[in-house]
Design an enzyme around this catalytic site. Structure first.
Site, PDB file in Angstrom:
ATOM      1  N   GLN A  87       1.821 -91.948 -38.967  1.00 22.52           N
ATOM      2  CA  GLN A  87       2.644 -92.699 -39.918  1.00 22.52           C
ATOM      3  C   GLN A  87       3.941 -91.941 -40.186  1.00 22.52           C
ATOM      4  OE1 GLN A  87       0.035 -94.461 -43.338  1.00 22.52           O
ATOM      5  NE2 GLN A  87      -0.966 -92.589 -42.637  1.00 22.52           N
ATOM      6  N   ASP A  90       8.653 -87.815 -38.650  1.00 21.86           N
ATOM      7  CA  ASP A  90       9.188 -86.552 -38.123  1.00 21.86           C
ATOM      8  C   ASP A  90       8.733 -86.378 -36.674  1.00 21.86           C
ATOM      9  OD1 ASP A  90       6.581 -85.271 -40.068  1.00 21.86           O
ATOM     10  OD2 ASP A  90       6.649 -84.935 -37.902  1.00 21.86           O
ATOM     11  N   HIS A 105       5.331 -96.049 -37.924  1.00 17.95           N
ATOM     12  CA  HIS A 105       6.373 -96.306 -38.928  1.00 17.95           C
ATOM     13  C   HIS A 105       7.741 -95.877 -38.433  1.00 17.95           C
ATOM     14  CE1 HIS A 105       3.166 -96.250 -42.364  1.00 17.95           C
ATOM     15  NE2 HIS A 105       3.156 -97.379 -41.672  1.00 17.95           N
ATOM     16  N   CYS A 132      27.320 -99.735 -34.232  1.00 18.88           N
ATOM     17  CA  CYS A 132      26.433 -99.661 -33.060  1.00 18.88           C
ATOM     18  C   CYS A 132      27.264 -99.377 -31.803  1.00 18.88           C
ATOM     19  CB  CYS A 132      25.707-101.002 -32.924  1.00 18.88           C
ATOM     20  SG  CYS A 132      24.868-101.199 -31.342  1.00 18.88           S
ATOM     21  N   THR A 172      -3.602 -88.148 -44.906  1.00 20.70           N
ATOM     22  CA  THR A 172      -3.059 -89.411 -45.404  1.00 20.70           C
ATOM     23  C   THR A 172      -3.849 -89.882 -46.619  1.00 20.70           C
ATOM     24  OG1 THR A 172      -2.487 -91.712 -44.837  1.00 20.70           O
ATOM     25  CG2 THR A 172      -4.426 -90.761 -43.725  1.00 20.70           C
TER      26      THR A 172
HETATM   27  C1  BV8 Z   1       3.116-104.559 -43.368  1.00 24.69           C
HETATM   28  C2  BV8 Z   1       8.908 -95.473 -44.136  1.00 24.69           C
HETATM   29  C3  BV8 Z   1       2.639-106.713 -42.429  1.00 24.69           C
HETATM   30  C4  BV8 Z   1       9.389 -94.354 -43.317  1.00 24.69           C
HETATM   31  C5  BV8 Z   1       6.746 -96.077 -44.975  1.00 24.69           C
HETATM   32  C6  BV8 Z   1      -0.697-105.020 -51.745  1.00 24.69           C
HETATM   33  C7  BV8 Z   1      -1.922-104.569 -51.280  1.00 24.69           C
HETATM   34  C8  BV8 Z   1      -2.056-104.068 -50.007  1.00 24.69           C
HETATM   35  C9  BV8 Z   1      -0.962-103.987 -49.140  1.00 24.69           C
HETATM   36  C10 BV8 Z   1       0.262-104.408 -49.606  1.00 24.69           C
HETATM   37  C11 BV8 Z   1       0.404-104.922 -50.906  1.00 24.69           C
HETATM   38  N1  BV8 Z   1       1.696-105.266 -51.071  1.00 24.69           N
HETATM   39  C12 BV8 Z   1       2.376-104.978 -49.917  1.00 24.69           C
HETATM   40  C13 BV8 Z   1       1.509-104.467 -49.017  1.00 24.69           C
HETATM   41  C14 BV8 Z   1       1.813-104.026 -47.641  1.00 24.69           C
HETATM   42  C15 BV8 Z   1       2.490-102.667 -47.682  1.00 24.69           C
HETATM   43  C16 BV8 Z   1       1.627-101.652 -48.395  1.00 24.69           C
HETATM   44  O1  BV8 Z   1       0.634-101.181 -47.864  1.00 24.69           O
HETATM   45  N2  BV8 Z   1       2.015-101.300 -49.628  1.00 24.69           N
HETATM   46  C17 BV8 Z   1       1.209-100.324 -50.384  1.00 24.69           C
HETATM   47  C18 BV8 Z   1       2.146 -99.351 -51.099  1.00 24.69           C
HETATM   48  C19 BV8 Z   1       0.306-101.076 -51.327  1.00 24.69           C
HETATM   49  N3  BV8 Z   1       2.637-102.274 -46.289  1.00 24.69           N
HETATM   50  C20 BV8 Z   1       3.714-102.659 -45.590  1.00 24.69           C
HETATM   51  O2  BV8 Z   1       4.658-103.253 -46.057  1.00 24.69           O
HETATM   52  C21 BV8 Z   1       3.677-102.320 -44.107  1.00 24.69           C
HETATM   53  N4  BV8 Z   1       3.969-103.508 -43.355  1.00 24.69           N
HETATM   54  O3  BV8 Z   1       2.100-104.580 -44.030  1.00 24.69           O
HETATM   55  O4  BV8 Z   1       3.550-105.604 -42.547  1.00 24.69           O
HETATM   56  C22 BV8 Z   1       1.814-106.503 -41.219  1.00 24.69           C
HETATM   57  C23 BV8 Z   1       0.545-105.934 -41.347  1.00 24.69           C
HETATM   58  C24 BV8 Z   1      -0.224-105.769 -40.215  1.00 24.69           C
HETATM   59  C25 BV8 Z   1       0.279-106.157 -38.962  1.00 24.69           C
HETATM   60  C26 BV8 Z   1       1.547-106.711 -38.864  1.00 24.69           C
HETATM   61  C27 BV8 Z   1       2.329-106.881 -39.987  1.00 24.69           C
HETATM   62  C28 BV8 Z   1       4.733-101.285 -43.758  1.00 24.69           C
HETATM   63  C29 BV8 Z   1       4.357 -99.971 -44.371  1.00 24.69           C
HETATM   64  C30 BV8 Z   1       5.319 -98.878 -43.891  1.00 24.69           C
HETATM   65  C31 BV8 Z   1       6.139 -98.417 -45.048  1.00 24.69           C
HETATM   66  N5  BV8 Z   1       6.970 -97.283 -44.626  1.00 24.69           N
HETATM   67  N6  BV8 Z   1       7.597 -95.126 -44.685  1.00 24.69           N
HETATM   68  C32 BV8 Z   1       9.465 -93.144 -44.182  1.00 24.69           C
HETATM   69  O5  BV8 Z   1      10.385 -93.092 -45.033  1.00 24.69           O
HETATM   70  O6  BV8 Z   1       8.623 -92.255 -43.987  1.00 24.69           O
HETATM   71  S1  BV8 Z   1       5.330 -95.713 -45.826  1.00 24.69           S
HETATM   72  C33 BV8 Z   1       5.168 -94.066 -46.137  1.00 24.69           C
HETATM   73  O7  BV8 Z   1       3.822 -93.927 -46.625  1.00 24.69           O
HETATM   74  C34 BV8 Z   1       5.236 -93.148 -44.934  1.00 24.69           C
HETATM   75  O8  BV8 Z   1       5.345 -93.811 -43.703  1.00 24.69           O
HETATM   76  C35 BV8 Z   1       3.903 -92.417 -45.015  1.00 24.69           C
HETATM   77  O9  BV8 Z   1       3.507 -91.930 -43.813  1.00 24.69           O
HETATM   78  C36 BV8 Z   1       3.070 -93.493 -45.525  1.00 24.69           C
HETATM   79  C37 BV8 Z   1       1.694 -93.187 -45.968  1.00 24.69           C
HETATM   80  O10 BV8 Z   1       1.745 -92.082 -46.826  1.00 24.69           O
HETATM   81  P1  BV8 Z   1       0.889 -90.810 -46.399  1.00 24.69           P
HETATM   82  O11 BV8 Z   1       1.324 -90.402 -45.024  1.00 24.69           O
HETATM   83  O12 BV8 Z   1      -0.544 -91.103 -46.594  1.00 24.69           O
HETATM   84  O13 BV8 Z   1       1.415 -89.724 -47.417  1.00 24.69           O
HETATM   85  P2  BV8 Z   1       0.956 -89.557 -48.928  1.00 24.69           P
HETATM   86  O14 BV8 Z   1       1.951 -88.672 -49.599  1.00 24.69           O
HETATM   87  O15 BV8 Z   1       0.649 -90.900 -49.509  1.00 24.69           O
HETATM   88  O16 BV8 Z   1      -0.439 -88.770 -48.819  1.00 24.69           O
HETATM   89  C38 BV8 Z   1      -0.443 -87.440 -48.329  1.00 24.69           C
HETATM   90  C39 BV8 Z   1      -1.913 -87.049 -48.175  1.00 24.69           C
HETATM   91  O17 BV8 Z   1      -1.960 -85.757 -47.573  1.00 24.69           O
HETATM   92  C40 BV8 Z   1      -2.637 -86.939 -49.502  1.00 24.69           C
HETATM   93  O18 BV8 Z   1      -3.929 -87.538 -49.367  1.00 24.69           O
HETATM   94  C41 BV8 Z   1      -2.785 -85.426 -49.713  1.00 24.69           C
HETATM   95  O19 BV8 Z   1      -4.000 -85.096 -50.366  1.00 24.69           O
HETATM   96  C42 BV8 Z   1      -2.805 -84.917 -48.304  1.00 24.69           C
HETATM   97  N7  BV8 Z   1      -2.287 -83.551 -48.151  1.00 24.69           N
HETATM   98  C43 BV8 Z   1      -1.274 -82.964 -48.834  1.00 24.69           C
HETATM   99  N8  BV8 Z   1      -1.114 -81.680 -48.393  1.00 24.69           N
HETATM  100  C44 BV8 Z   1      -2.024 -81.488 -47.397  1.00 24.69           C
HETATM  101  C45 BV8 Z   1      -2.777 -82.668 -47.243  1.00 24.69           C
HETATM  102  N9  BV8 Z   1      -3.767 -82.789 -46.346  1.00 24.69           N
HETATM  103  C46 BV8 Z   1      -4.022 -81.701 -45.568  1.00 24.69           C
HETATM  104  N10 BV8 Z   1      -3.347 -80.539 -45.656  1.00 24.69           N
HETATM  105  C47 BV8 Z   1      -2.354 -80.391 -46.551  1.00 24.69           C
HETATM  106  N11 BV8 Z   1      -1.695 -79.215 -46.639  1.00 24.69           N
END
Ligand code: BV8
Length: 229
Positions: A87, A90, A105, A132, A172
């Protein structure tokens, strides 16, 4: 054995890249609706470009950590078929030697023309007036998938998840779909599922097994066990 791996921001945390939802995370300091939606970009392209310019600079100064290197080892030197899906936007997996890497993503190291879909290497600093190089008039944006946009490579990702023998989610929080739903798809396909994370994610109860701790320790240990089988 076919292993499908999904990584998130947590795998790059120890390389100094911010996560999104941890304490002090990117979405704590910024409103994702302003910075990670097409509407936010249309409203204020300068602010969104600055957000990605800052992150692009941070990535360029960062190094892959032992978790990225462990997955590269698993992908290169093993009898397993490995599908690596991230996801993250980088390039730390690639710089650790992983290939191929499926960026569902997108990646902010590539620029995308909103008009003709031409892609080119993103300059260090992107600005709203960038044009572009192919069609000359489109609006240049980071080649990342924002909320409300369709993730990339789903035609390749879904069969890999549904058909794998082992699905592993690393670093994640399990809050963003469709990635957060991959564990169910894997289980429906009969796969074993494993979560490697700092702490239980929002989807922890959906996994058969889990190991908690920093990815730079947990991932290489897990890979070494697999390679010594
Ligand atoms: C889509 C952009 C349709 C680039 C990102 C209501 C309910 C359910 C879903 C939805 C809803 N309303 C809307 C939706 C859909 C929506 C969604 O899910 N919203 C959420 C917020 C509810 N999704 C979308 O819109 C997606 N598109 O659904 O299209 C479709 C579906 C299927 C098929 C076709 C079409 C598009 C989503 C993409 C959004 N873009 N980023 C950027 O700027 O990066 S999202 C963003 O969050 C990043 O991409 C990131 O990767 C992603 C997920 O976050 P995580 O990677 O999990 O990071 P996070 O900080 O959350 O967690 C870190 C974890 O690491 C933690 O658990 C932590 O404990 C752990 N950690 C920390 N340190 C360590 C560690 N683990 C190990 N070692 C460590 N040292």
């Amino acid at each position: 054995m076919h292993i499908a791996i999904l990584t998130g921001a947590g795998i790059s945390a120890e390389s100094g890249l911010g996560t999104f939802r941890d304490k002090g995370g990117l979405w704590e300091r910024h409103d994702l609706n302003d910075l990670a939606t097409p509407e936010g970009f249309a409203r204020n392209p300068t602010m969104v470009h600055d957000f990605y310019n800052m992150r692009r600079q941070t990535v360029r100064a960062a190094q892959p950590n032992p978790a990225h290197h462990g997955l590269a080892r698993l992908q290169k030197h093993s009898q397993y078929k490995v599908t690596l899906i991230t996801q993250n936007v980088d390039d730390l997996h690639e710089r650790a030697g992983s290939d191929p890497v499926i960026h569902m993503h997108g990646t902010h190291l590539v620029a995308l023309c909103a008009a003709c879909a031409h892609r080119w290497p993103a300059p260090a600093r992107m600005q709203p007036q960038d044009r572009c190089p192919a069609c000359g008039d489109g609006v240049a944006r980071p080649d990342v998938v924002w909320f409300g946009e369709t993730p990339y490579h789903m035609d390749e990702i879904l069969p890999a998840i549904a058909g794998c023998d082992l699905f592993v989610a690393i670093g994640t929080s399990g809050t963003v779909y469709p990635a957060a739903g991959f564990v169910e798809l894997a289980r429906e396909g009969g796969a074993e599922t494993l979560e490697l994370n700092l702490e239980p994610s929002d989807r922890a109860s959906a996994f058969h097994a889990a190991r908690f701790g920093p990815a730079s320790q947990v991932v290489p240990t897990w890979v070494d066990e697999l390679l010594s089988r």
